[in-house]
Each structure stands twice: as structure tokens, then as C-alpha cells.
Design a protein around this motif. Structure first.
Motif, mmCIF file in Angstrom:
data_model
loop_
_atom_site.group_PDB
_atom_site.id
_atom_site.type_symbol
_atom_site.label_atom_id
_atom_site.label_comp_id
_atom_site.label_asym_id
_atom_site.label_seq_id
_atom_site.Cartn_x
_atom_site.Cartn_y
_atom_site.Cartn_z
ATOM 1 N N THR A 9 -8.923 -2.990 1.876
ATOM 2 C CA THR A 9 -9.726 -3.750 0.934
ATOM 3 C C THR A 9 -10.612 -4.752 1.668
ATOM 4 O O THR A 9 -10.235 -5.290 2.708
ATOM 5 C CB THR A 9 -8.818 -4.501 -0.056
ATOM 6 O OG1 THR A 9 -9.633 -5.314 -0.913
ATOM 7 C CG2 THR A 9 -7.830 -5.404 0.664
ATOM 8 N N GLY A 10 -11.781 -4.997 1.108
ATOM 9 C CA GLY A 10 -12.636 -6.050 1.613
ATOM 10 C C GLY A 10 -12.564 -7.301 0.754
ATOM 11 O O GLY A 10 -13.236 -8.298 1.043
ATOM 12 N N ALA A 11 -11.736 -7.261 -0.291
ATOM 13 C CA ALA A 11 -11.643 -8.381 -1.232
ATOM 14 C C ALA A 11 -10.689 -9.449 -0.716
ATOM 15 O O ALA A 11 -9.686 -9.146 -0.068
ATOM 16 C CB ALA A 11 -11.175 -7.888 -2.592
ATOM 17 N N VAL A 53 -16.652 -5.495 6.252
ATOM 18 C CA VAL A 53 -16.186 -6.886 6.320
ATOM 19 C C VAL A 53 -14.818 -6.946 6.990
ATOM 20 O O VAL A 53 -14.013 -6.017 6.863
ATOM 21 C CB VAL A 53 -16.113 -7.539 4.923
ATOM 22 C CG1 VAL A 53 -17.463 -7.503 4.236
ATOM 23 C CG2 VAL A 53 -15.050 -6.868 4.055
ATOM 24 N N VAL A 54 -14.566 -8.012 7.713
ATOM 25 C CA VAL A 54 -13.249 -8.192 8.320
ATOM 26 C C VAL A 54 -12.248 -8.436 7.196
ATOM 27 O O VAL A 54 -12.434 -9.351 6.383
ATOM 28 C CB VAL A 54 -13.247 -9.370 9.306
ATOM 29 C CG1 VAL A 54 -11.856 -9.637 9.837
ATOM 30 C CG2 VAL A 54 -14.210 -9.087 10.460
ATOM 31 N N PRO A 55 -11.199 -7.619 7.112
ATOM 32 C CA PRO A 55 -10.281 -7.736 5.974
ATOM 33 C C PRO A 55 -9.465 -9.019 6.016
ATOM 34 O O PRO A 55 -9.119 -9.522 7.082
ATOM 35 C CB PRO A 55 -9.387 -6.501 6.109
ATOM 36 C CG PRO A 55 -9.426 -6.165 7.565
ATOM 37 C CD PRO A 55 -10.812 -6.525 8.026
ATOM 38 N N THR A 56 -9.161 -9.520 4.824
ATOM 39 C CA THR A 56 -8.376 -10.744 4.662
ATOM 40 C C THR A 56 -6.922 -10.389 4.406
ATOM 41 O O THR A 56 -6.633 -9.560 3.534
ATOM 42 C CB THR A 56 -8.910 -11.568 3.472
ATOM 43 O OG1 THR A 56 -10.272 -11.934 3.731
ATOM 44 C CG2 THR A 56 -8.078 -12.819 3.242
ATOM 45 N N GLY A 110 -5.754 -6.807 -3.205
ATOM 46 C CA GLY A 110 -7.172 -6.622 -2.970
ATOM 47 C C GLY A 110 -7.747 -5.325 -3.519
ATOM 48 O O GLY A 110 -8.825 -5.335 -4.134
ATOM 49 N N PRO A 111 -7.085 -4.168 -3.319
ATOM 50 C CA PRO A 111 -7.627 -2.920 -3.850
ATOM 51 C C PRO A 111 -7.830 -2.915 -5.365
ATOM 52 O O PRO A 111 -8.665 -2.164 -5.872
ATOM 53 C CB PRO A 111 -6.577 -1.880 -3.435
ATOM 54 C CG PRO A 111 -5.970 -2.448 -2.194
ATOM 55 C CD PRO A 111 -5.917 -3.934 -2.441
ATOM 56 N N MET A 112 -7.072 -3.756 -6.073
ATOM 57 C CA MET A 112 -7.249 -3.852 -7.520
ATOM 58 C C MET A 112 -8.630 -4.421 -7.846
ATOM 59 O O MET A 112 -9.185 -4.152 -8.918
ATOM 60 C CB MET A 112 -6.169 -4.750 -8.124
ATOM 61 C CG MET A 112 -4.743 -4.303 -7.867
ATOM 62 S SD MET A 112 -4.172 -3.021 -8.987
ATOM 63 C CE MET A 112 -3.782 -4.005 -10.432
#
Length: 231
Positions: A9-11, A53-56, A110-112
Motif C-alpha cells: 500500500t502507498g496509503a 511512494v515509500v510505504p508507511t 492501508g490496502p483498504m
């Protein structure tokens, strides 16, 4: 040595029903345990995220209570820091499935937020399923399956048996009654058959080339199963 694609995820948040932005990202153990298993087996891991994006990392996944104690939490944090691929992800839009022998989606909330509606990820999942390459998805990672829509508008995973984070686990974790929607429900509505195991216990379901896990405890056994399919 094979290349295994990790799609993260990028969220960094999950929007709840009341509009609150709940801080999240990917779940540490769900990336660390499979990464260590795949690398120990001699394979290369490639990380990709939407937009590169660097994942969080979800900070909750680094807490002592999420890892069975501070010692284990410290080990997970150190192992996460030792994954250089997380600091230089590819753009998911630029990924060629043909370059990889298997695909793996960790979870976290995040994937949600993003992968559940990401058309690029959805097409990758459709192609991975059709390719017969091992496809591993764990915990909230199956939210990404919701975007895997075929040419006729149906979900590519309809009729497949999967494990995914359950309604019971979401409620016990304290966010079930705050969510816009629950993963188990939405997958079921898409025609995916969710096989429910005991809350928080390891539970892996294999259906053809799709290998899914219910929760963080399922990530290591899922990795073991994926390696069997890869060899």
C-alpha cells in the motif's frame, strides 16, 4: 533465484465512516516474515507501490502488544530497517509481471484505502491469477482483490476460496464498528468465498495458485506455502 514482487500500500491512513483519518500503512510482520523466508530460500524481492511512494509502516504493528512483547517488537523493527527494497520501491504502474515468478501482497489497513480501488493493481492481480504464478495475499491485503475486475465486470476471484481479516477480528481490534465497510463482507459480496478461521490464529487457504492468510500470524505459514508452489 527467482524474483518475487511485493505490492505494498502507498496509503498512510484509512478513512473511517465518520471521516476520521486513522493512521495506518502496511503491517510490519506481514512484510518481514515473508521477506525473510523468501530471502533465506535464495530469492530476490522487488517492492512496488502505487506511484512508487515509500510505504508507511503502521506504527501499531511495531508495538510490544502487537508482537508478544518488547523483545519481539524490537526484532521486527530491526528486521524492517534491514529491508533496503522498502526504501526504493518501483512504481506499480511500471511493473512487468513477466519479470517476476510470484506476487505477494502484505496487509495492514492501508490496502483498504488505496489498493481496494486501484485499477493498476487490479489488472496486475487478474494477470497474476491467469498466469498460474503463485499469488500470496495476507490479512487486509485481500482488499486489493476487490479491484480485480475482468472484462465482463465480474471479479476475477469470484468462486475462489480465500482467507482474509475477518469481521470478528476487526471488531475485536476496535475498528469494526467505525469502518465504512468490512473486508469479509465486501469480498463475499464480490462472490469470493471467505473461509473463516479462529480469530488471531494462523489460517492459510490455498485455491489453485492463490494462497491467502487471515491475519498477521498467518504471514509466515503463507510464505512457506508459497515457496512450495514456487519450487
Amino acid at each position: 533465484m527467482a524474483k518475487i514482487l511485493f505490492v505494498l500500500t502507498g496509503a498512510d491512513h484509512w478513512t473511517l465512516a465518520d471521516g476520521t483519518l486513522h493512521p495506518t500503512g502496511f503491517w510490519a510482520e506481514e512484510a518481514v516474515a515473508p521477506y525473510e523466508a523468501f530471502r533465506a530460500a535464495g530469492h530476490e524481492v522487488v517492492v512496488a507501490t502505487p506511484g512508487g511512494v515509500v510505504p508507511t509502516v503502521d506504527q501499531g504493528s511495531l508495538a510490544a502488544e502487537a508482537n508478544g512483547g518488547q523483545e519481539a517488537a524490537d526484532r521486527i523493527a530491526a528486521a524492517l530497517d534491514a529491508i533496503p527494497e522498502l526504501r526504493r520501491p518501483l512504481r506499480l504502474e511500471d511493473v512487468d509481471l513477466g519479470d517476476h515468478a510470484a506476487v505477494f501482497y502484505p496487509g495492514g489497513h492501508g490496502p483498504m484505502e488505496d489498493l481496494a480501488v486501484d485499477a493498476v493493481s487490479g489488472r496486475l492481480l487478474v494477470d497474476a491469477l491467469r498466469s498460474a504464478k503463485p499469488l500470496g495475499v495476507v490479512c487486509h491485503g485481500p482488499a486489493a482483490l476487490l479491484a480485480a475486475v475482468t472484462e465482463d465486470g465480474s471479479n476475477a476471484f469470484a468462486g475462489y476460496r480465500v482467507a482474509a481479516f475477518t469481521n470478528a477480528e476487526e471488531l475485536q481490534a476496535g475498528l469494526g464498528d467505525k469502518a465504512k465497510w468490512l473486508l469479509q463482507d465486501r469480498l463475499t459480496e464480490a462472490g469470493v468465498e471467505v473461509r473463516v478461521g479462529e480469530p488471531w490464529a494462523p489460517h492459510v487457504v490455498v485455491d489453485r495458485n492463490l494462497i491467502t492468510g487471515q491475519n498477521p500470524a498467518s504471514s509466515a505459514p503463507l510464505a512457506t506455502e508459497l515457496l512450495k508452489h514456487l519450487n
